[in-house]
Scaffold this active site. Structure first.
Site, PDB file in Angstrom:
ATOM      1  N   ASP A 212       0.816  -1.208   0.000  1.00 40.79           N
ATOM      2  CA  ASP A 212       0.000   0.000   0.000  1.00 40.79           C
ATOM      3  C   ASP A 212       0.852   1.262   0.000  1.00 40.79           C
ATOM      4  O   ASP A 212       2.067   1.208   0.188  1.00 40.79           O
ATOM      5  CB  ASP A 212      -0.978   0.000   1.189  1.00 40.79           C
ATOM      6  CG  ASP A 212      -0.302  -0.382   2.514  1.00 40.79           C
ATOM      7  OD1 ASP A 212       0.940  -0.408   2.560  1.00 40.79           O
ATOM      8  OD2 ASP A 212      -1.015  -0.653   3.490  1.00 40.79           O
TER       9      ASP A 212
ATOM     10  N   ASN B 207      -7.795  -2.583  14.135  1.00 42.28           N
ATOM     11  CA  ASN B 207      -9.185  -2.917  13.770  1.00 42.28           C
ATOM     12  C   ASN B 207      -9.254  -4.113  12.833  1.00 42.28           C
ATOM     13  O   ASN B 207     -10.280  -4.371  12.211  1.00 42.28           O
ATOM     14  CB  ASN B 207      -9.875  -1.701  13.135  1.00 42.28           C
ATOM     15  CG  ASN B 207      -9.210  -1.262  11.831  1.00 42.28           C
ATOM     16  OD1 ASN B 207      -8.209  -1.845  11.419  1.00 42.28           O
ATOM     17  ND2 ASN B 207      -9.749  -0.239  11.204  1.00 42.28           N
TER      18      ASN B 207
ATOM     19  N   GLU C 150      -9.722  -1.730   5.020  1.00 49.05           N
ATOM     20  CA  GLU C 150     -10.416  -1.397   6.255  1.00 49.05           C
ATOM     21  C   GLU C 150     -11.675  -2.271   6.393  1.00 49.05           C
ATOM     22  O   GLU C 150     -12.125  -2.876   5.403  1.00 49.05           O
ATOM     23  CB  GLU C 150     -10.808   0.087   6.228  1.00 49.05           C
ATOM     24  CG  GLU C 150      -9.617   1.047   6.217  1.00 49.05           C
ATOM     25  CD  GLU C 150      -8.981   1.236   7.589  1.00 49.05           C
ATOM     26  OE1 GLU C 150      -8.955   0.275   8.394  1.00 49.05           O
ATOM     27  OE2 GLU C 150      -8.492   2.346   7.861  1.00 49.05           O
TER      28      GLU C 150
ATOM     29  N   HIS D 140      -7.465  -4.545  10.032  1.00 44.07           N
ATOM     30  CA  HIS D 140      -7.201  -4.307   8.610  1.00 44.07           C
ATOM     31  C   HIS D 140      -5.879  -4.945   8.187  1.00 44.07           C
ATOM     32  O   HIS D 140      -4.970  -5.128   9.002  1.00 44.07           O
ATOM     33  CB  HIS D 140      -7.263  -2.812   8.245  1.00 44.07           C
ATOM     34  CG  HIS D 140      -6.106  -1.972   8.676  1.00 44.07           C
ATOM     35  ND1 HIS D 140      -6.235  -0.853   9.448  1.00 44.07           N
ATOM     36  CD2 HIS D 140      -4.775  -2.061   8.413  1.00 44.07           C
ATOM     37  CE1 HIS D 140      -5.062  -0.287   9.634  1.00 44.07           C
ATOM     38  NE2 HIS D 140      -4.150  -1.007   9.028  1.00 44.07           N
TER      39      HIS D 140
HETATM   40  C1  GLP Z   1      -0.654   0.456   8.489  1.00 39.97           C
HETATM   41  C2  GLP Z   1      -0.287  -0.388   7.271  1.00 39.97           C
HETATM   42  C3  GLP Z   1      -0.527  -1.846   7.544  1.00 39.97           C
HETATM   43  C4  GLP Z   1       0.083  -2.245   8.851  1.00 39.97           C
HETATM   44  C5  GLP Z   1      -0.552  -1.456   9.963  1.00 39.97           C
HETATM   45  C6  GLP Z   1      -0.060  -1.826  11.342  1.00 39.97           C
HETATM   46  O1  GLP Z   1      -2.000   0.713   8.554  1.00 39.97           O
HETATM   47  N1  GLP Z   1      -1.004   0.004   6.119  1.00 39.97           N
HETATM   48  O2  GLP Z   1       0.020  -2.608   6.472  1.00 39.97           O
HETATM   49  O3  GLP Z   1      -0.105  -3.633   9.070  1.00 39.97           O
HETATM   50  O4  GLP Z   1      -0.244  -0.092   9.712  1.00 39.97           O
HETATM   51  O5  GLP Z   1       1.080  -1.082  11.640  1.00 39.97           O
HETATM   52  P1  GLP Z   1       2.029  -1.339  12.883  1.00 39.97           P
HETATM   53  O6  GLP Z   1       2.875  -2.502  12.513  1.00 39.97           O
HETATM   54  O7  GLP Z   1       2.828  -0.077  12.975  1.00 39.97           O
HETATM   55  O8  GLP Z   1       1.165  -1.581  14.051  1.00 39.97           O
END
Ligand code: GLP
Length: 260
Positions: free
Chosen positions: A87, A155, A162, A157
């Protein structure tokens, strides 16, 4: 024996549609990173021209450090590796320090021998977005990802799929929930600076990869991990779709596994 072998333990669950899900519970972040890196290093040794699906967020940083170490000690090369990132934020220039393009270069690409032409991230150029998304999807149809690394949002995702995102989606542009924007606020100075939208591989795209490795650590992921593994398979909890994947490894620390 390495520390990781002492602490991590693995539960193999047979799934109704065939295939195996591995749930690996490790003591802490370091061991989660170690375990995930072992899977990727083994993949790169077995297939030096692997196609990797990569994730951002703070969780994979430890894994990327271990891949950099493996490269520096000559265990793996990325010369023939192709990468596709999950992404990218819209509304941020690629050169912005918090763009995922910058993140990946800072945390991995700048430290390994990958060919810049083999690096793919979704475009966030508003003017050419529609065509760029189609090109990304076409490329992903030509290049089946060997191992897709995933984190998980609080959440549930994955990528930026989402809650409510259809399971069959390919790469698409999407709005971010306020929960996700608030979770990611720590990377910005003010909530107004956190992008409101992003481009993400869809769950349909993610599910086409040969193997998926999802990593999660910390108490704020415990609810999402519980619902992902034990709740209903529903678009309300996007990561629950992964239970239909035939080759899934979920690597978590004790805090993220707390509710299991
Ligand atoms: C963002 C990314 C996700 C990732 C999520 C969790 O939203 N788009 O791909 O899994 O963050 O991030 P973290 O690892 O910092 O908790």
């Amino acid at each position: 024996m390495k520390l990781v072998d002492v602490y991590c333990f693995c539960v193999n669950e047979k799934k109704s549609k065939g295939g195996i899900m591995e749930l690996i519970i490790c003591k802490n972040y370091e061991e989660v990173s170690q375990k995930a890196s072992e899977i990727l290093i083994e993949q790169l040794i077995r297939k030096p021209n692997s196609i990797l699906g990569l994730a951002t967020g703070s969780t994979p940083v430890g894994l990327y450090n271990k891949l950099i170490e493996a490269y520096k000690r000559g265990q793996v090369s990325f010369k023939n590796v192709i990468t596709f990132n999950l992404d990218e934020y819209l509304e941020l220039d690629r050169r912005h320090p918090e763009s995922y393009f910058s993140f990946m270069h800072k945390n991995l690409f700048n430290h390994i021998d990958i060919n810049e032409d083999n690096i793919h991230l979704p475009s966030n150029n508003i003017k050419t977005l529609e065509g760029d998304i189609k090109t990304y999807n076409d490329l992903l149809k030509l290049h089946q990802v060997d191992v897709q690394v995933l984190g998980i949002g609080s959440n549930g995702h994955i990528g930026f799929n989402e809650p409510g995102s259809p399971f069959e989606n390919e790469t698409f542009a999407t709005k971010l929930t306020e929960q996700t924007r608030n979770d990611n606020l720590r990377f910005f100075n003010h909530i107004d600076e956190v992008p409101r939208s992003a481009v993400t591989m869809g769950i349909g795209t993610i599910m086409r990869s040969k193997k998926i490795v999802l990593i999660a650590t910390g108490l704020n992921k415990a609810d999402a991990i519980f619902k992902m593994l034990k709740g209903p398979i529903t678009t309300a909890l996007p990561a629950s779709a992964l239970r239909n994947h035939p080759n899934l490894a979920v690597i978590v620390d004790e805090l993220a596994a707390k509710n299991l």
